[in-house]
Design an enzyme around this catalytic site. Structure first.
Site, PDB file in Angstrom:
ATOM      1  N   PHE A 126       0.844  -1.190   0.000  1.00  0.00           N
ATOM      2  CA  PHE A 126       0.000   0.000   0.000  1.00  0.00           C
ATOM      3  C   PHE A 126       0.890   1.255   0.000  1.00  0.00           C
ATOM      4  O   PHE A 126       1.900   1.288   0.696  1.00  0.00           O
ATOM      5  CB  PHE A 126      -0.917  -0.028   1.233  1.00  0.00           C
ATOM      6  CG  PHE A 126      -2.017   0.984   1.167  1.00  0.00           C
ATOM      7  CD1 PHE A 126      -3.140   0.762   0.381  1.00  0.00           C
ATOM      8  CD2 PHE A 126      -1.923   2.163   1.866  1.00  0.00           C
ATOM      9  CE1 PHE A 126      -4.153   1.705   0.305  1.00  0.00           C
ATOM     10  CE2 PHE A 126      -2.936   3.117   1.796  1.00  0.00           C
ATOM     11  CZ  PHE A 126      -4.051   2.893   1.019  1.00  0.00           C
ATOM     12  N   ASP A 203       1.394  -5.674   7.296  1.00  0.00           N
ATOM     13  CA  ASP A 203       0.230  -4.793   7.289  1.00  0.00           C
ATOM     14  C   ASP A 203      -1.012  -5.675   7.128  1.00  0.00           C
ATOM     15  O   ASP A 203      -1.178  -6.343   6.109  1.00  0.00           O
ATOM     16  CB  ASP A 203       0.341  -3.784   6.135  1.00  0.00           C
ATOM     17  CG  ASP A 203      -0.764  -2.723   6.173  1.00  0.00           C
ATOM     18  OD1 ASP A 203      -1.863  -3.018   6.686  1.00  0.00           O
ATOM     19  OD2 ASP A 203      -0.526  -1.611   5.664  1.00  0.00           O
ATOM     20  N   TYR A 228     -11.181   0.299  10.203  1.00  0.00           N
ATOM     21  CA  TYR A 228     -12.397   0.830   9.568  1.00  0.00           C
ATOM     22  C   TYR A 228     -12.897  -0.025   8.405  1.00  0.00           C
ATOM     23  O   TYR A 228     -13.935   0.272   7.835  1.00  0.00           O
ATOM     24  CB  TYR A 228     -12.190   2.285   9.105  1.00  0.00           C
ATOM     25  CG  TYR A 228     -10.860   2.592   8.462  1.00  0.00           C
ATOM     26  CD1 TYR A 228     -10.580   2.179   7.163  1.00  0.00           C
ATOM     27  CD2 TYR A 228      -9.880   3.298   9.155  1.00  0.00           C
ATOM     28  CE1 TYR A 228      -9.360   2.457   6.586  1.00  0.00           C
ATOM     29  CE2 TYR A 228      -8.657   3.576   8.575  1.00  0.00           C
ATOM     30  CZ  TYR A 228      -8.400   3.163   7.284  1.00  0.00           C
ATOM     31  OH  TYR A 228      -7.188   3.439   6.713  1.00  0.00           O
ATOM     32  N   LYS A 229     -12.145  -1.082   8.047  1.00  0.00           N
ATOM     33  CA  LYS A 229     -12.590  -1.936   6.939  1.00  0.00           C
ATOM     34  C   LYS A 229     -13.453  -3.071   7.501  1.00  0.00           C
ATOM     35  O   LYS A 229     -14.576  -2.836   7.922  1.00  0.00           O
ATOM     36  CB  LYS A 229     -11.373  -2.485   6.192  1.00  0.00           C
ATOM     37  CG  LYS A 229     -10.460  -1.403   5.626  1.00  0.00           C
ATOM     38  CD  LYS A 229      -9.271  -2.038   4.935  1.00  0.00           C
ATOM     39  CE  LYS A 229      -8.222  -1.015   4.550  1.00  0.00           C
ATOM     40  NZ  LYS A 229      -8.680  -0.075   3.518  1.00  0.00           N
ATOM     41  N   ARG A 378     -12.764  -2.695  -7.982  1.00  0.00           N
ATOM     42  CA  ARG A 378     -12.577  -3.569  -6.820  1.00  0.00           C
ATOM     43  C   ARG A 378     -13.933  -3.812  -6.166  1.00  0.00           C
ATOM     44  O   ARG A 378     -14.653  -2.870  -5.836  1.00  0.00           O
ATOM     45  CB  ARG A 378     -11.615  -2.856  -5.861  1.00  0.00           C
ATOM     46  CG  ARG A 378     -10.971  -3.732  -4.835  1.00  0.00           C
ATOM     47  CD  ARG A 378      -9.871  -2.998  -4.102  1.00  0.00           C
ATOM     48  NE  ARG A 378     -10.381  -1.845  -3.361  1.00  0.00           N
ATOM     49  CZ  ARG A 378      -9.751  -1.305  -2.326  1.00  0.00           C
ATOM     50  NH1 ARG A 378      -8.585  -1.774  -1.912  1.00  0.00           N
ATOM     51  NH2 ARG A 378     -10.262  -0.258  -1.705  1.00  0.00           N
TER      52      ARG A 378
HETATM   53  C1  PLP Z   1      -2.919  -1.916   3.423  1.00  0.00           C
HETATM   54  C2  PLP Z   1      -3.257  -0.558   3.947  1.00  0.00           C
HETATM   55  N1  PLP Z   1      -2.405   0.071   4.775  1.00  0.00           N
HETATM   56  C3  PLP Z   1      -2.689   1.296   5.268  1.00  0.00           C
HETATM   57  C4  PLP Z   1      -3.850   1.949   4.930  1.00  0.00           C
HETATM   58  C5  PLP Z   1      -4.173   3.338   5.398  1.00  0.00           C
HETATM   59  O1  PLP Z   1      -3.457   3.768   6.502  1.00  0.00           O
HETATM   60  P1  PLP Z   1      -4.085   4.888   7.436  1.00  0.00           P
HETATM   61  O2  PLP Z   1      -5.154   4.241   8.242  1.00  0.00           O
HETATM   62  O3  PLP Z   1      -2.939   5.382   8.234  1.00  0.00           O
HETATM   63  O4  PLP Z   1      -4.673   5.943   6.560  1.00  0.00           O
HETATM   64  C6  PLP Z   1      -4.770   1.333   4.070  1.00  0.00           C
HETATM   65  C7  PLP Z   1      -6.003   2.032   3.690  1.00  0.00           C
HETATM   66  O5  PLP Z   1      -6.788   1.634   2.897  1.00  0.00           O
HETATM   67  C8  PLP Z   1      -4.449   0.048   3.577  1.00  0.00           C
HETATM   68  O6  PLP Z   1      -5.297  -0.559   2.732  1.00  0.00           O
END
Ligand code: PLP
Length: 418
Positions: A126, A203, A228-229, A378
């Site tokens: 990401f 991650d 939040y997902k 997606r």
């Molecule tokens: C794999 C991944 N890492 C990090 C993030 C976002 O990070 P943050 O919550 O700090 O905005 C996302 C957001 O969609 C993500 O999909």
């Protein structure tokens, strides 16, 4: 393969998780929501809990409520360890954003391997992960080594192994790829990284709450993820971080704040890191948002990861079958692994006009997926909140849209948020 709507209805009748849909706010029955992998739906209990927290804890209790709030980061971390990922109590805390946690843990890992010059990642990670790593290596005069990953196939364990050597201090990847949904080999990659004496940071943003995350059995060192997902914590809800117990007192994260201090209210002038996972906290957390995370985590944990994973595989396989039958003849191509065990809970389709199709779907057909560069649609049918009939209706509307050329009325320019 049966493509009639009756088949979707039969699958819904046999779905052991079907009742969970009613646990979420659904004000708009026409809407087909296929973006639970970006922002999970709102659990009904969350609204109640938040109203109570606002009125009673904040409104009436005022500062006295901090007695109840002060341990929430650890308590919710323990709930994630118990019900969402495979970890022990005291290995996870809720804290900051995913991005900030990546910085904290990556910096701590680099410090723990002095003399090693390389941070290893891949080009399908990401972007925020990659930006944090670029900043860290620039500030420290280190090197970012970037493996090439096939956008549709996902991270190759062999490619990771080939890129590892004694110079690598830290390797960091996404467990489930944000674009393709490909699941990386958590065990194999972790073992390969450990073979050269480096640390690994995962991650979990797209995997926690959608697939099994075997942190303990793989021996993974560090992990971060958002809430939040699939965890339905709400927009901007705080992230979590995981540090394997044996590393907690040797790794030192770089942002020294009073929530990471041993005796926070002694107000001592000298920083003395709290023991255990507590030293990875920084400052005052967003209490109301944390309560949202707690409710979301509870709904997912109650459903159980085995059931959630089973439905995620079945639902995405059903989606792939319909896409093969209806959408491939219209110019779409599957851009996710075909084997459901190698795929998280979302499916990505390639189409040269993916952006305009995405706009038309949202604005004219009441279907919400999202677009990801360079040319991908997606589709995230979150297992707890999506029915087989939703998938059927969503794909049926998508095929009718493309057959009618409805997307051709939309401009190619992208909006601020895709
Ligand atoms: C794999 C991944 N890492 C990090 C993030 C976002 O990070 P943050 O919550 O700090 O905005 C996302 C957001 O969609 C993500 O999909």
């Amino acid at each position: 393969v049966r493509t009639d709507r009756g088949q979707a209805e039969a699958l819904d009748l046999a779905d052991p998780l079907s009742a969970y849909r009613e646990r979420f706010v659904r004000p708009d029955p026409q809407l087909i929501y296929l973006d639970g992998n970006s922002l999970g739906r709102l659990p009904i209990d969350t609204g109640r809990r938040l109203a109570e927290a606002v009125d009673e804890q904040w409104g009436r209790g005022l500062i006295r409520s901090w007695e109840a709030w002060i341990e929430l980061s650890q308590a919710i971390g323990d709930e994630i360890a118990a019900g969402i990922v495979q970890a022990d109590p005291g290995e996870i805390v809720l804290s900051d954003s995913t991005t900030v946690n990546l910085y904290k843990l990556a910096a701590a890992a680099l410090d723990a391997r002095p003399g090693r010059r390389v941070l290893l990642t891949d080009d399908d990670n990401f972007p925020t992960d990659s930006y944090v790593f670029q900043g860290l290596v620039q500030a420290r005069g280190l090197e970012l080594r970037v493996i090439e990953t096939d956008l549709d196939v996902g991270l190759s364990t062999d490619a990771v192994r080939a890129a590892l050597d004694q110079d690598v201090a830290l390797a960091s990847f996404s467990h489930v790829a944000y674009r393709s949904g490909a699941v990386a080999d958590l065990h194999g990659v972790t073992a390969a990284v450990h073979d050269v004496g480096a640390l690994v940071l995962w991650d979990l943003s797209h995997s926690a709450g959608s697939v099994h995350v075997p942190l303990r059995s793989s021996g993974a060192d560090l992990a971060v993820g958002c809430t939040y997902k699939y965890l339905c914590g709400g927009p901007g809800a705080p992230a979590y971080l995981y540090v394997r117990r044996e590393l907690q007192d040797t790794l030192r994260q770089p942002i020294w704040g009073w929530f990471g201090q041993r005796d926070q209210f002694a107000m001592d002038g000298r920083y003395d890191a709290a023991p255990g996972i507590g030293s990875f906290l920084v400052g005052t957390p967003p209490v109301l948002s944390m309560i949202g995370v707690q409710e979301g985590v509870r709904v997912v944990a109650e459903a159980g990861l085995d059931a959630v994973r089973a439905k995620g595989m079945a639902l995405t396989s059903y989606l792939v079958d319909l896409a093969d039958a209806w959408l491939v003849p219209l110019g779409f191509r599957l851009a996710s692994p075909r084997d459901p065990r190698r795929r998280g809970a979302h499916v990505t389709l390639h189409h040269p006009d993916a952006w305009r199709i995405c706009r038309a779907l949202v604005e004219r057909y009441d279907v919400v997926p999202d677009f990801r560069t360079p040319d991908r649609l997606r589709l995230g049918p979150a297992p707890l909140t999506t029915s087989y009939a939703d998938v059927w209706d969503g794909l049926d509307r998508l095929r009718r849209l493309v057959e009618a050329g409805a997307h051709e009325a939309y401009p190619p320019q992208r909006t601020r948020v895709t």
